[in-house]
Design a protein around this motif. Structure first.
Motif, PDB file in Angstrom:
ATOM      1  N   LEU A 120      -2.259   4.728  -4.518  1.00 24.03           N
ATOM      2  CA  LEU A 120      -2.907   5.738  -3.042  1.00 24.03           C
ATOM      3  C   LEU A 120      -3.603   6.421  -4.638  1.00 24.03           C
ATOM      4  O   LEU A 120      -4.510   6.969  -5.007  1.00 24.03           O
ATOM      5  CB  LEU A 120      -3.344   5.716  -2.020  1.00 24.03           C
ATOM      6  CG  LEU A 120      -2.501   4.297  -1.121  1.00 24.03           C
ATOM      7  CD1 LEU A 120      -3.696   5.196   0.604  1.00 24.03           C
ATOM      8  CD2 LEU A 120      -4.381   3.786  -2.002  1.00 24.03           C
ATOM      9  N   TYR A 121      -2.187   8.021  -4.995  1.00 22.73           N
ATOM     10  CA  TYR A 121      -2.383   9.121  -5.553  1.00 22.73           C
ATOM     11  C   TYR A 121      -2.878   8.885  -7.229  1.00 22.73           C
ATOM     12  O   TYR A 121      -3.939   9.159  -7.719  1.00 22.73           O
ATOM     13  CB  TYR A 121      -1.462   9.798  -5.556  1.00 22.73           C
ATOM     14  CG  TYR A 121      -1.040  10.176  -3.855  1.00 22.73           C
ATOM     15  CD1 TYR A 121      -1.307  11.725  -4.601  1.00 22.73           C
ATOM     16  CD2 TYR A 121      -0.411   9.533  -3.109  1.00 22.73           C
ATOM     17  CE1 TYR A 121      -1.068  12.140  -2.650  1.00 22.73           C
ATOM     18  CE2 TYR A 121       0.133  10.214  -1.978  1.00 22.73           C
ATOM     19  CZ  TYR A 121      -0.891  12.002  -1.643  1.00 22.73           C
ATOM     20  OH  TYR A 121      -0.637  12.337  -0.942  1.00 22.73           O
ATOM     21  N   ALA A 122      -1.678   7.461  -7.954  1.00 24.02           N
ATOM     22  CA  ALA A 122      -2.466   7.032  -9.042  1.00 24.02           C
ATOM     23  C   ALA A 122      -3.970   6.665  -9.632  1.00 24.02           C
ATOM     24  O   ALA A 122      -4.907   6.575  -9.942  1.00 24.02           O
ATOM     25  CB  ALA A 122      -1.440   5.920  -9.309  1.00 24.02           C
ATOM     26  N   ASN A 143      -6.467   7.522  -7.434  1.00 20.47           N
ATOM     27  CA  ASN A 143      -7.786   8.581  -7.246  1.00 20.47           C
ATOM     28  C   ASN A 143      -8.516   8.598  -5.753  1.00 20.47           C
ATOM     29  O   ASN A 143      -9.331   8.583  -5.858  1.00 20.47           O
ATOM     30  CB  ASN A 143      -8.390   9.280  -8.227  1.00 20.47           C
ATOM     31  CG  ASN A 143      -8.906  10.543  -7.725  1.00 20.47           C
ATOM     32  OD1 ASN A 143      -8.271  11.825  -6.917  1.00 20.47           O
ATOM     33  ND2 ASN A 143     -10.023  11.416  -8.483  1.00 20.47           N
ATOM     34  N   TRP A 144      -7.709   7.904  -5.038  1.00 22.11           N
ATOM     35  CA  TRP A 144      -8.028   7.206  -3.594  1.00 22.11           C
ATOM     36  C   TRP A 144      -9.319   7.909  -2.562  1.00 22.11           C
ATOM     37  O   TRP A 144      -8.331   9.451  -2.698  1.00 22.11           O
ATOM     38  CB  TRP A 144      -7.498   6.813  -2.755  1.00 22.11           C
ATOM     39  CG  TRP A 144      -7.696   6.354  -1.751  1.00 22.11           C
ATOM     40  CD1 TRP A 144      -8.005   6.496  -0.196  1.00 22.11           C
ATOM     41  CD2 TRP A 144      -8.710   4.707  -1.279  1.00 22.11           C
ATOM     42  NE1 TRP A 144      -8.706   5.778   0.405  1.00 22.11           N
ATOM     43  CE2 TRP A 144      -9.335   4.587  -0.546  1.00 22.11           C
ATOM     44  CE3 TRP A 144      -8.755   3.950  -2.087  1.00 22.11           C
ATOM     45  CZ2 TRP A 144     -10.265   3.521   0.669  1.00 22.11           C
ATOM     46  CZ3 TRP A 144      -9.593   2.423  -1.743  1.00 22.11           C
ATOM     47  CH2 TRP A 144     -10.207   2.651  -0.701  1.00 22.11           C
ATOM     48  N   LYS A 145     -10.406   7.706  -2.659  1.00 18.26           N
ATOM     49  CA  LYS A 145     -11.050   8.552  -1.755  1.00 18.26           C
ATOM     50  C   LYS A 145     -10.740   8.944  -0.273  1.00 18.26           C
ATOM     51  O   LYS A 145     -10.820   7.977   0.932  1.00 18.26           O
ATOM     52  CB  LYS A 145     -12.821   8.552  -1.692  1.00 18.26           C
ATOM     53  CG  LYS A 145     -13.122   9.645  -1.304  1.00 18.26           C
ATOM     54  CD  LYS A 145     -15.069   8.645  -1.327  1.00 18.26           C
ATOM     55  CE  LYS A 145     -15.754   9.794  -1.191  1.00 18.26           C
ATOM     56  NZ  LYS A 145     -15.944   9.394   0.816  1.00 18.26           N
ATOM     57  N   THR A 146      -9.921  10.153   0.438  1.00 17.38           N
ATOM     58  CA  THR A 146      -9.480   9.857   1.298  1.00 17.38           C
ATOM     59  C   THR A 146     -10.636  10.317   2.788  1.00 17.38           C
ATOM     60  O   THR A 146     -10.458   9.299   3.511  1.00 17.38           O
ATOM     61  CB  THR A 146      -8.596  11.156   1.596  1.00 17.38           C
ATOM     62  OG1 THR A 146      -7.351  11.501   0.292  1.00 17.38           O
ATOM     63  CG2 THR A 146      -7.864  11.214   2.990  1.00 17.38           C
ATOM     64  N   THR A 147     -11.714  10.446   2.903  1.00 16.05           N
ATOM     65  CA  THR A 147     -12.846  10.979   3.589  1.00 16.05           C
ATOM     66  C   THR A 147     -13.781   9.691   3.572  1.00 16.05           C
ATOM     67  O   THR A 147     -13.823   9.218   2.487  1.00 16.05           O
ATOM     68  CB  THR A 147     -13.223  12.095   3.746  1.00 16.05           C
ATOM     69  OG1 THR A 147     -14.384  12.870   2.498  1.00 16.05           O
ATOM     70  CG2 THR A 147     -12.398  13.816   4.094  1.00 16.05           C
ATOM     71  N   LEU A 148     -13.422   9.432   4.965  1.00 20.55           N
ATOM     72  CA  LEU A 148     -15.078   8.683   5.333  1.00 20.55           C
ATOM     73  C   LEU A 148     -16.264   9.707   5.782  1.00 20.55           C
ATOM     74  O   LEU A 148     -15.564  10.021   7.018  1.00 20.55           O
ATOM     75  CB  LEU A 148     -14.632   7.438   6.550  1.00 20.55           C
ATOM     76  CG  LEU A 148     -15.843   6.811   7.147  1.00 20.55           C
ATOM     77  CD1 LEU A 148     -16.425   5.851   5.881  1.00 20.55           C
ATOM     78  CD2 LEU A 148     -15.170   5.795   8.532  1.00 20.55           C
ATOM     79  N   VAL A 189       0.954  -1.049   0.172  1.00 22.50           N
ATOM     80  CA  VAL A 189      -0.170  -0.340   0.234  1.00 22.50           C
ATOM     81  C   VAL A 189       0.907   1.238   0.440  1.00 22.50           C
ATOM     82  O   VAL A 189       1.609   1.425   1.002  1.00 22.50           O
ATOM     83  CB  VAL A 189      -0.963   0.244   1.207  1.00 22.50           C
ATOM     84  CG1 VAL A 189      -1.680   1.363   1.078  1.00 22.50           C
ATOM     85  CG2 VAL A 189      -1.587  -0.999   1.462  1.00 22.50           C
ATOM     86  N   TYR A 190       0.765   2.126  -1.057  1.00 19.07           N
ATOM     87  CA  TYR A 190       1.783   3.048  -1.581  1.00 19.07           C
ATOM     88  C   TYR A 190       1.315   4.050  -1.580  1.00 19.07           C
ATOM     89  O   TYR A 190       0.451   4.041  -2.167  1.00 19.07           O
ATOM     90  CB  TYR A 190       2.455   3.068  -2.803  1.00 19.07           C
ATOM     91  CG  TYR A 190       4.036   3.579  -3.357  1.00 19.07           C
ATOM     92  CD1 TYR A 190       4.915   4.262  -2.793  1.00 19.07           C
ATOM     93  CD2 TYR A 190       3.377   4.572  -4.282  1.00 19.07           C
ATOM     94  CE1 TYR A 190       5.630   4.377  -3.213  1.00 19.07           C
ATOM     95  CE2 TYR A 190       3.792   5.677  -4.905  1.00 19.07           C
ATOM     96  CZ  TYR A 190       5.036   5.674  -4.316  1.00 19.07           C
ATOM     97  OH  TYR A 190       5.961   6.450  -4.573  1.00 19.07           O
ATOM     98  N   ALA A 191       1.846   5.339  -0.516  1.00 17.70           N
ATOM     99  CA  ALA A 191       1.386   7.074  -0.315  1.00 17.70           C
ATOM    100  C   ALA A 191       2.295   7.169  -0.919  1.00 17.70           C
ATOM    101  O   ALA A 191       2.854   7.979   0.311  1.00 17.70           O
ATOM    102  CB  ALA A 191       0.894   7.117   0.833  1.00 17.70           C
ATOM    103  N   HIS A 192       2.697   8.175  -2.588  1.00 17.83           N
ATOM    104  CA  HIS A 192       3.314   9.219  -2.393  1.00 17.83           C
ATOM    105  C   HIS A 192       3.121   9.916  -3.981  1.00 17.83           C
ATOM    106  O   HIS A 192       2.770   8.875  -4.984  1.00 17.83           O
ATOM    107  CB  HIS A 192       4.465   8.612  -2.844  1.00 17.83           C
ATOM    108  CG  HIS A 192       5.620  10.063  -2.399  1.00 17.83           C
ATOM    109  ND1 HIS A 192       5.924  11.259  -4.088  1.00 17.83           N
ATOM    110  CD2 HIS A 192       6.914  10.386  -1.983  1.00 17.83           C
ATOM    111  CE1 HIS A 192       6.927  11.627  -3.504  1.00 17.83           C
ATOM    112  NE2 HIS A 192       7.555  11.464  -2.377  1.00 17.83           N
ATOM    113  N   PRO A 193       2.884  10.597  -3.813  1.00 20.27           N
ATOM    114  CA  PRO A 193       2.161  11.465  -5.444  1.00 20.27           C
ATOM    115  C   PRO A 193       3.202  11.623  -6.688  1.00 20.27           C
ATOM    116  O   PRO A 193       2.445  12.232  -7.435  1.00 20.27           O
ATOM    117  CB  PRO A 193       2.006  12.819  -4.714  1.00 20.27           C
ATOM    118  CG  PRO A 193       2.866  13.776  -3.687  1.00 20.27           C
ATOM    119  CD  PRO A 193       3.228  12.007  -2.966  1.00 20.27           C
TER     120      PRO A 193
END
Length: 276
Positions: free
Chosen positions: A39-41, A43-48, A6-10
């Motif tokens: 996640l950036y690729a 376009n993961w929805k961040t907010t619950l 699970v990768y998180a860098h823009p």
């Protein structure tokens, strides 16, 4: 074995992007099957929020945990959430890769946890009584799976030492490792942290890359962090505080770590129970 990153860098051309590509290659060369949630690729929805539950009563008061549990139990989750849950079921090990931003993970990764860790899936499971307070902290959906953080930091290693100005790195990462990973049952390996990454040159990059490769090679053999399991006698239930005779000289995060002898004995006992 199956490994989920699970990768998180823009920025895909970043240091993190390069290390992610290296990790995939190294794991696949070792015979593992790898999936990456970028996640950036994605376009993961961040907010619950209420938009995660389109079938709910729009006039009712929004209760995130209740809506999450209802959607999970009745097959009403959004497709993106259900897909990530399937990846977690599939994985034998999960790697979380991210830069340390403001002493934690990027918001997009926190949002991944908030949305994917549905009630009834990652929490709110198991018997709650005066003897057993839920399947968590060593038990739960992900028991038997492994997890590890791959973290890059701009500060020096000394800044994150026991007496460093930023605080000990183990304390900074405790809410993630103990709270987000050990809570639902993962065996959590010591983190791989690369320091002073701003302006890294080729020689230092090669050193970091090779060190990461060694950790990846040991993904399924390295001893996990010896956190104390919740339901095996160390804690008073339901208060969930350590019993008075358990590490009486310790407080804070360190109190929830077993010494290695105790950890080895607990691991042996667990294997014996599984065999029996």
């Amino acid at each position: 074995m199956n490994v989920l990153i699970v990768y998180a860098h823009p920025e895909p051309r970043s240091l993190n992007g390069s290390l992610r590509n290296f990790a995939v290659q190294r794991l696949e060369q070792a015979g593992h099957t790898v999936q990456v949630s970028d996640l950036y690729a994605m376009n993961w929805k961040t907010t619950l929020d209420a938009h995660d539950f389109p079938s709910r009563d729009a006039d009712a008061r929004f209760n995130p945990a209740a809506e999450s549990g209802h959607a999970y139990a009745n097959g009403l989750q959004r497709e993106d959430v259900a897909r990530e849950q399937d990846k977690l079921r599939w994985a034998d090990a999960v790697l979380l890769q991210f830069p340390l931003w403001w002493f934690s993970m990027p918001a997009i990764l926190k949002g991944w946890f908030e949305r994917v860790y549905a009630y009834g899936f990652a929490y709110g499971v198991g018997e709650h009584s005066n003897q057993h307070w839920g399947d968590r902290y060593g038990e739960g959906m992900f028991a038997g799976k492994r997890a590890m953080l791959i973290v890059t930091a701009g500060g020096w290693e000394s800044h994150y030492a026991q007496r460093g100005i930023n605080g000990p790195i183990d304390d900074i990462l405790f809410p993630i490792q103990h709270g987000m990973l050990y809570y639902p049952g993962f065996d959590v390996l010591p983190p791989f942290v690369a320091y002073r990454m701003n302006g890294i040159d080729d020689a230092r990059y090669a050193t970091v890359r090779d060190a990461l490769g060694e950790r990846l090679d040991a993904l399924f053999t390295h001893a996990p962090i010896p956190y104390r399991p919740q339901n095996r006698g160390a804690y008073d239930i339901p208060a969930l505080t350590l019993k008075a005779d358990i590490a009486p000289e310790k407080t804070g995060f360190a109190a929830h770590l077993q010494d290695q002898i105790t950890a080895d004995r607990a691991a042996t006992d667990r294997v014996t129970e599984e065999v029996e």
